[in-house]
Design an enzyme around this catalytic site. Structure first.
Site, PDB file in Angstrom:
ATOM      1  N   ASP A   1       0.859  -1.150   0.000  1.00 48.85           N
ATOM      2  CA  ASP A   1       0.000   0.000   0.000  1.00 48.85           C
ATOM      3  C   ASP A   1       0.912   1.222   0.000  1.00 48.85           C
ATOM      4  O   ASP A   1       2.098   1.111   0.280  1.00 48.85           O
ATOM      5  CB  ASP A   1      -0.845  -0.052   1.276  1.00 48.85           C
ATOM      6  CG  ASP A   1      -1.729   1.145   1.403  1.00 48.85           C
ATOM      7  OD1 ASP A   1      -2.286   1.560   0.372  1.00 48.85           O
ATOM      8  OD2 ASP A   1      -1.859   1.661   2.517  1.00 48.85           O
TER       9      ASP A   1
ATOM     10  N   ASP B   1      -1.629  -0.638   5.769  1.00 51.38           N
ATOM     11  CA  ASP B   1      -1.942  -0.149   7.103  1.00 51.38           C
ATOM     12  C   ASP B   1      -3.424   0.090   7.328  1.00 51.38           C
ATOM     13  O   ASP B   1      -3.862   0.257   8.441  1.00 51.38           O
ATOM     14  CB  ASP B   1      -1.192   1.149   7.375  1.00 51.38           C
ATOM     15  CG  ASP B   1      -1.744   2.290   6.554  1.00 51.38           C
ATOM     16  OD1 ASP B   1      -2.044   2.052   5.367  1.00 51.38           O
ATOM     17  OD2 ASP B   1      -1.896   3.395   7.080  1.00 51.38           O
TER      18      ASP B   1
ATOM     19  N   ARG C   1      -5.575   4.091  -7.725  1.00 54.40           N
ATOM     20  CA  ARG C   1      -7.026   4.182  -7.700  1.00 54.40           C
ATOM     21  C   ARG C   1      -7.669   2.801  -7.664  1.00 54.40           C
ATOM     22  O   ARG C   1      -8.671   2.556  -8.327  1.00 54.40           O
ATOM     23  CB  ARG C   1      -7.531   4.948  -8.927  1.00 54.40           C
ATOM     24  CG  ARG C   1      -7.351   6.421  -8.826  1.00 54.40           C
ATOM     25  CD  ARG C   1      -8.674   7.126  -8.661  1.00 54.40           C
ATOM     26  NE  ARG C   1      -8.490   8.486  -8.200  1.00 54.40           N
ATOM     27  CZ  ARG C   1      -8.724   8.871  -6.944  1.00 54.40           C
ATOM     28  NH1 ARG C   1      -9.137   8.016  -6.050  1.00 54.40           N
ATOM     29  NH2 ARG C   1      -8.541  10.109  -6.590  1.00 54.40           N
TER      30      ARG C   1
END
EC number: 7.6.2.1
Lengths: 339, 1233
Positions: free
Chosen positions: B408, B831, B805
């Site tokens: 991420d 996270d 996205r």
């Protein structure tokens, strides 16, 4: 929010938790491996030579008396249904150094067969009379006789006890002179003194065996095994104990007697000998062989070529390997700075 | 604060399946407010969450049932039953039951502890309090008692307990702000607005209690951004959409209170539905182990059959005669039947080839490795007091095999903190500090900060190191002042002043917040705003500006401007925006300044900073009035309002005067570029999957060195249709492989499965570096069945892959795709709650802990506070775990084969009667006592290469990825070694005992002495072998190895002792054997010979292999030894130099700003906390603003599309120009710094 100064969750800084325990980190480097091989090789060759020489010195006399072949001394005794005595003659050209050990040997005999081996009752043999009345299941079919009386000692091992007996005569001037055979202490001390215990009921051995029957193949009950020495009866009979210590392999020898007494304490002098065999034990049915062995021993036990040769071979191989490794190492060693 | 932690929401990755289908497929959901009776008819899930498996009474039966479902345990149960049959029982029952009970007990204890913690965390979630409206009164209720249809009151900073329909809030117009970080990872606030009819209910509890509207809506689903429903109330229908929903997992912000009606509860909430299926993760070694155990089982049966046949033949030829002699013919009627029984007997005897203690030992090892991870100080983050945590204890060795990392971005790679780092004002840069020789000084934690104490309103957390800027401010240089004035005025930040001087800025994007905060600290404090005014404290003096217009940001304009009138009556336009855009609109007299500023911008960009250019313009009052009239006219028009407004803005933003530029650092987590570089060297591919927009993602890509200017090409896939995506992918692939190879490549598509091999060869041979960036909507197409292979092929050819996205589900799909088609171990790190699905899908999920949200952590297998710890987790802990586990397994199989197969050889000499070689006690204890601890110690502590070198030579990680240390081949090698050892172990004593006697002439070649000799040799041989396998002899290893030997002899003598025999004569028949045999020199000579014969070849092979084919590990070990001898050397730290020179064109919000919201005054609170009088907004303005929410929502969807369109064209133009390596056409090429 948590106080920044507080470090409640901080792991302990110990060598163990941080995996920094001091450690010896051996590396298989040439400096260790090659000399190691050389050393082991040399040591093995040394041991091998010692073993081989010692083994060579040991005298062994082995005679098959099964009587399987026509013309062999005990050929006529093959049928064990009738008592039979046969004689085997042999002569020694030089002194057979003492102490001389007298073994009987059986081959193709599977004392290590599982059901055979477990067919015994250790409780019984250690003198628990409770096991006399109801022998262990494992003894079947030698648990009870046909009258449902308990067999003591029960089981196949006891039942199949070796029952040939031997007498040795030194022929001196044509006269047979008996060589004294010592039957004491032929079993392991622990077996004779701890493992096998005789029960006593009412002070006598025989009464302990009341209401039991002898093993089917036995000529006499256990309390009467040795007619010559009353203390050598019951389970604490040397021959019985020797037999009960099952052999690991199908060809085995067991100690019968020692020749340690009298004129023969230093060994059997050169001359002619006659071995008188009371031939009882049938082995031909399963293609077995019986033999007698006379041997003396050294620090490493009886004659054993295998160990000496094996040590020599392995020792040499180690030396050869070390040479090979040295050559390979010298030729292909990678430069240490190449990373 | 603890109660705010979201870990209360999803406690454990339990075994529940989110899509509960208990009550059939729900077609439509009917919920009536305040009517529990009505709602209960539908049996909707309540808000209770249950992840635990057992309760007190069901534990034992269920747990045992589960345990016996494991093949190994069931196998031993069957064995146990077999052993109870006397005819075939070749071993006593205790040989099996003792280890089995031990294994079952250890596992049960572990399961019980796990479940206990699950119970506890369930409990914590379920008993959280929320205020529920029951019978007209607000009552505190536990979360688990909240039902669908209840009305709940939420307060500021509270977590939303269930999916709610927003009814009313403390803010005007039923607005409320939520933070959705847990759901999608975006930290900017989002606005929700209640229906006007319901927002009128306000805080009036009695009216709320009377509210009886019925909602008919979609059934529970996992779409976070969609909601369809209708509210029926008072005979009216009101359409409902996602903008009226507060989802579980959100946090209410900036809103004092709000009321909501529960629509979905518990497991049916969108958050829970999005969590993906919880799968029981198993490592590849686990799977391999199961296969191997089956193989061994097959091998066991083969051995059994061989020996059974042997037995049949033997009975026929030999035994028959032997029986008749022993009167056994009545027992065993036929040789075939005897063979049949023998088969089972041998199955029992040889059962130890299937190592019962294997599973339990493996579990113990993994547990130990997990503790080492938990204890590692180098993965402890002191700032947040968070240690690393291995939440799953079963995956450790897989950490040593990772090939793909899916990361991420926000919160993982970056801290999501924007820091005003540098600026260029009127051609002079500020922000760097120099020493006396004029050399640039690296800024570290210790560098002294500028003292802002002159300013009482400063933000204490703000740090700036270059004092020359403050001096300039103090000298009242007009341009510097204007610069900060601009920053203080031109934004859409909302201030909140809780008490005097304690300002909190509520910015829509962290960038804006950073800029306004910078201005605040440099003495231009933005203090209050009304729709009409902005109040600044300029160097302590309050100055109120009239806000005349906000020319808001959007991503076409890439700039925003404000027009203000200062107290002197001057009208000024302040503008900030992307440099390329602003530079085009400058007054020609700025050319020289523009040149210098441009230089500075390049410099800033080269350091990975996000830059903005600032400009202003003095406006003539007449011109402005005229323009304003036009604006009013246009903003009321209905047709093409957007375009016309745009044109109008364009008109006035001309002839600007350049002020300078700002540089904001999107702070990366510490050590990210270094970690990525190191992991790349370890041949781990890192893919970034982010919900963020393309530019931000690329920016981060550059700043953490994943994208570089020297890359051959960066492909951006942003097609909107399947066809476009396909074309883009294909052209990318063609360009990478060259047209000639494309043919081969298309062959790959058709023949997917068989071509793995050559595929990876391709990947290896491509030296050029490419990067692939793919947009969310394109990804949706690319993930369809017909394109996914192409996507995967292309992506795997690239060094860097960035997906932006993407939705949480897409993240999982990408991971799934790689998992399915590449036989590689994947690791996902994130996270936020949006990473949960990916974390659960990947082989290994890692959560970044210590942030506010704990969703990801709770779903993860490992958690720690910083991305950089990943390096240590994989390269040190993972590698060690893998190494240890593999060595452990090899040794374990070796040991068991060596131990057991002796029986096989003995079979040939004992009439295939299933006679055991060893004492039964030895068989019972061998695996669990005599040999378990040394190998466990090795498996726990071994270090082939120390941590330092593991990190220094990342290529050491490669064997794990290639699965080299334990595979089927290795298994064969070690079992073969075991078989050879067993052969030697049997036949050397056989040869030696053939006619052996003791040195006192009595016999020694009996079964028991033979057993003791072989057993002793075996224990010594396997101990020496473990000694050879141990690279790292700690005191524990010494203790266990020597201890095991000592314990062996101690137990041996104890069991052969007189005392124990006199107590249990039939259980310990080996009385005296140890004494009698081990007193013999010849026995020891046999043991020595056996040991040497077993070990020496192994030693020679290892040595020769290390010399002829040295692995990197061997080399590093030698080096390590050399350095140890020389003593510690100073290690030069590898530093990763950023080579990026990409101009980060703008650092701006994710969406259109709040401009309209501000000018409409809609979100302005009643003037309670402020002393300022708010002028009433002119009616015209309000009209403009009413449509704000609608237009904003409408536009939100288009934003990404518009950006994507641009990028596509950017690629097109970029690829045409061969000399341009720049990915995006609109950015200027700059020199490498």
């Amino acid at each position: 929010m948590k106080n920044e100064g507080e470090m409640a969750n901080r792991p302990d800084n110990t060598a163990f938790t941080q995996q920094r325990l001091p450690a010896w980190q051996p590396v298989l480097s040439a400096g260790i491996v090659i000399p190691g091989f050389v050393l082991i090789g040399l040591a093995f060759i040394g041991i091998g030579v010692a073993l081989f020489v010692t083994s060579q010195k040991i005298q062994v006399l082995e005679t098959d008396y099964t009587g399987a072949e026509q013309g062999s001394p005990c050929y006529d005794c093959r049928d064990t249904s009738v008592p039979c005595v046969c004689r085997v003659n042999f002569s020694l050209s030089k002194l057979f150094e003492g102490p001389v050990f007298f073994y009987y040997g059986l081959s193709n005999y599977f004392q290590n067969y599982r059901q055979y081996g477990s067919s015994r009752d250790d409780d019984q043999l250690s003198g628990y009379t409770s096991a006399f009345t109801s022998p262990s299941e494992t003894c079947a079919p030698y648990q009870y006789n046909s009258q449902k009386k308990p067999i003591v000692p029960c089981g196949s091992v006891a039942n199949s006890m070796f029952n040939d007996s031997f007498k040795l005569y030194h022929v001196v001037n044509g006269q047979p002179r008996p060589v004294p055979l010592d039957g004491k202490g032929i079993a392991w001390w622990t077996d004779y003194n701890i493992k096998y215990r005789n029960p006593t009921v009412n002070g006598t051995l025989a009464s302990a065996f009341a209401d039991t029957v002898k093993p089917i193949n036995w000529p006499r009950p256990a309390y009467d095994l040795d007619t010559t020495d009353p203390s050598n009866n019951g389970f604490q009979n040397q021959d019985f104990i020797v037999w009960m210590r099952r052999a690991a392999l199908p060809n085995f020898r067991k100690l019968y007697r020692r020749i340690t007494e009298g004129d023969y304490a230093n060994g059997l002098p050169a001359g002619n000998y006659t071995l008188e065999i009371t031939y009882n034990y049938p082995v031909l049915a399963f293609d077995g062989r019986k033999k007698v062995v006379f041997s003396n021993v050294s620090w490493m036990g009886g004659k054993n070529q295998f160990l000496g040769i094996a040590y020599l071979v392995i020792g040499s191989l180690c030396i050869v390997m070390s040479v090979v490794m040295l050559i390979v190492y010298a030729k292909y060693k990678f430069p240490e700075d190449e990373l | 604060m603890a109660e705010r932690w979201l870990w209360l929401l999803i406690p454990w990755r339990g075994a529940w399946t989110p899509r509960s289908k208990a009550n059939g497929q729900e077609e439509e959901r009917h919920v009536r407010a305040n009517d529990r009776e009505y709602n209960e008819r539908f049996q909707y899930a309540d808000n209770r969450i249950k992840t635990s498996k057992y309760n007190f009474f069901t534990f034992l039966p269920i747990n045992l049932f589960e345990q016996f479902q494991r093949v190994a345990n069931a196998y031993f149960l069957v064995l146990l039953i077999l052993q109870l049959i006397p005819q075939i029982s070749s071993l006593s029952w205790f040989t099996t039951i003792v280890p089995l009970v031990l294994v079952l007990a250890i596992t049960a204890v572990k399961d019980a502890t796990d479940d206990y913690f699950r119970h506890k965390s369930d409990q914590q979630v379920n008993t959280r309090q929320s205020q529920v409206l029951i019978k007209g009164k607000l009552q505190n209720e536990k979360w688990m008692n909240v039902r669908v249809g209840d009305i709940i009151k939420l307060e500021n900073n509270q977590f939303v307990a269930a999916d709610l329909l927003l009814l009313s809030s403390s803010e005007p117009c039923g607005l409320c702000y939520i933070e959705t970080a847990e759901l999608d990872g975006e930290t900017n606030l989002k606005v929700r607005q209640a229906l006007t009819v319901t927002s009128d209910l306000g805080t009036d509890v009695s009216r709320l209690a009377e509210f009886n509207g019925e909602v008919i809506c979609e059934p529970p689903n996992n779409k976070l951004d969609k909601f369809m429903g209708t509210l029926y109330w008072k005979d009216n229908k009101f359409p409902l959409d996602n903008e009226k929903m507060l989802l579980r997992g959100c946090v209410l912000r900036n809103t004092e209170w709000c009321f909501g009606m529960v629509i979905f509860a518990g497991l049916q909430t969108k958050l829970m539905q999005n969590c993906g299926r919880t799968k029981f993760k198993r490592t590849s070694i686990d799977k391999l182990m199961n296969t191997l155990v089956l193989w061994i089982f097959g091998f066991l049966i083969c051995m059994g059959i061989t020996l059974a046949i042997g037995n049949t033949i033997w009975e026929e030829r030999v035994g028959r005669n032997f029986w008749s002699y022993l009167l056994w013919d009545e027992l065993l009627s036929s040789p075939v039947f005897s063979g049949f029984l023998t088969f089972w007997s041998y199955i029992i005897i040889l059962n130890t080839v299937v190592p019962i203690s294997l599973y339990v030992s493996v579990e113990v090892l993994r547990l130990g490795h997990s503790y080492f991870i938990n204890w590692d100080r180098k993965m402890y983050y002191s700032k947040r007091d968070t240690p690393a945590e291995a939440r799953t204890t079963t995956l450790n060795e897989e950490l040593g095999q990772v090939e793909f990392i899916f990361s991420d971005k926000t919160g993982t790679l970056t801290q999501n903190i924007m820091v005003f780092n540098k600026c260029s004002i009127n051609g002079k840069t500020y922000g760097d500090i120099y020493d006396e020789f004029g050399h640039k000084v690296d800024i570290t934690e210790k560098t002294p900060c500028v003292d802002f104490s002159f300013n009482p309103l400063m933000d204490r957390k703000f740090r700036f190191h270059d004092s020359s800027l403050v001096e300039a401010i103090k000298l009242e240089e007009p341009l510097v002042q204007e610069f900060f004035r601009l920053l203080a005025l031109c934004h859409t930040v909302m201030p909140e002043e809780r008490s005097e001087g304690e300002l909190v800025y509520q910015a829509q994007s962290p960038d804006e917040g950073a800029l306004v905060t910078a201005a605040r600290n440099f003495g231009f404090v933005f203090r209050a705003r009304t729709p009409e005014t902005i109040t600044l404290y300029e160097m302590g003096q309050p100055v109120t500006y009239q806000l005349l217009a906000i020319l808001d940001f959007n991503n076409v304009r890439k700039r925003m401007s404000v027009i203000v009138k200062n107290p002197k009556g001057q009208i000024k336009l302040y503008s900030k925006g992307a440099d390329t855009i602003l530079f085009d609109r400058l007054d020609p007299c700025n050319e020289e300044l523009m040149y210098t500023t441009s230089e500075h911008l390049n410099e800033f960009a080269g350091e990975g900073l996000r830059t903005l250019a600032l400009a202003y313009k003095d406006l003539d009052e007449d011109v402005f009035d005229e323009w304003m009239k036009k604006l009013l006219f246009v903003s009321t028009s209905l047709e093409n309002r957007e375009e016309r407004l745009g044109a109008l803005y364009e008109e006035i933003e001309q002839g600007l005067m350049l002020l300078g530029a700002t540089a904001i650092e999107d702070k990366l987590q510490e050590g990210v570029p270094e970690t990525i570089a190191c992991l790349t060297l370890a041949n781990i591919k890192i893919w970034v999957l982010t919900g963020d927009k393309l530019e931000t993602a690329m920016n981060i890509g550059y700043s953490c060195n994943m994208l570089r200017d020297d890359m051959n090409e960066v492909f951006i896939i942003s097609g909107h249709t399947s066809l476009e995506v396909q074309q883009e992918l294909r052209s990318a692939k063609e360009r990478i492989m060259g047209p000639s190879r494309e043919k081969l490549g298309s062959g790959l598509d058709e023949d997917k499965t068989d071509m793995y091999g050559s595929d990876s060869v391709f990947e290896e041979t491509i030296i050029a570096e490419y990067a692939l960036i793919i947009n969310g909507h394109s990804l949706a197409h690319a993930l369809e069945a017909d394109l996914e292979q192409m996507l995967l092929d292309t992506a795997c050819l690239c060094k860097t892959v960035i997906c932006c996205r993407v939705t949480p589900l897409q993240k999982a799909q990408v991971v799934e795709l790689v998992k399915r088609h590449k036989r590689a171990v994947t690791l996902a790190i994130g996270d936020g709650a949006n990473d949960v699905s990916m974390i659960k899908t990947a082989h290994i999920g890692v959560g970044i802990s210590g942030q506010e949200g704990m969703q990801a952590v709770l779903a993860s297998d490992y958690s720690f506070a910083q991305f950089r710890y990943l390096q240590r987790l994989l390269l040190v802990h993972g590698r060690w775990s893998y190494h240890r586990m593999c060595t452990f397994l090899c040794y374990f199989f070796y040991k068991n084969f060596a131990f057991t197969l002796v029986h096989f050889w003995f079979g040939f000499l004992c009439g295939f009667s299933a006679q055991t070689v060893y004492d039964q006690w030895f068989i019972t204890l061998f695996n669990i006592v005599y040999t378990s601890l040394p190998v466990l110690a090795m498996g726990l502590f071994d270090q082939d290469v120390n941590e330092h070198h593991s990190l220094r030579y990342p290529s050491l990680y490669r064997p794990g990825q290639l699965n080299l240390m334990f595979n089927k081949r290795k298994f064969f090698t070690c079992t073969l070694q075991g078989i050879c050892t067993s052969f030697v172990l049997f036949f050397i004593p056989y040869g030696a005992f053939f006619c052996a006697v003791r040195d006192d002439g009595s016999h020694i070649s009996d079964q028991q002495a033979f057993a003791v000799t072989i057993a002793t040799s075996l224990v010594i041989v396997v101990s020496v072998q473990i000694g050879l396998d141990t690279n790292y002899w700690t005191a524990v290893n010494h203790f266990f190895i020597w201890g095991s030997l000592a314990v062996y002899f101690a137990i041996l003598f104890a069991m052969h002792s007189d005392g124990i025999f006199s107590i249990f004569p039939s259980q310990f028949p080996f009385i005296g054997t140890a004494r009698n045999s081990l007193m013999q020199k010849s026995v020891w000579l046999v043991i020595l010979l056996t040991t040497v014969v077993c070990i020496m070849p192994m030693l020679a092979i290892r040595f020769l292999r290390a010399v002829l084919y040295p692995s990197l590990t061997d080399k590093v070990r030698l080096l390590q030894q050399a350095t140890r001898r020389q003593g510690p050397q100073e290690q030069n730290l590898r530093r990763v130099r950023r080579t990026s020179s990409r101009r980060s064109a703008y650092a701006f919000a994710h969406q259109q700003g709040y401009g309209e919201l501000i000018t409409s005054g809609k979100n302005m609170r009643a003037p309670t906390s402020s002393n300022f009088v708010f002028p009433v907004s002119p009616p015209g303005r309000v009209n403009v603003a009413t449509s704000w929410i609608d237009s904003m929502l409408k536009k939100k969807g288009d934003t990404s599309n518009a950006v994507a369109m641009e990028k596509t064209t950017g690629v097109a133009s970029g690829t045409e120009m061969s000399d341009r390596t720049e990915p995006q056409g609109q950015y200027t090429q700059t020199e490498e710094v």
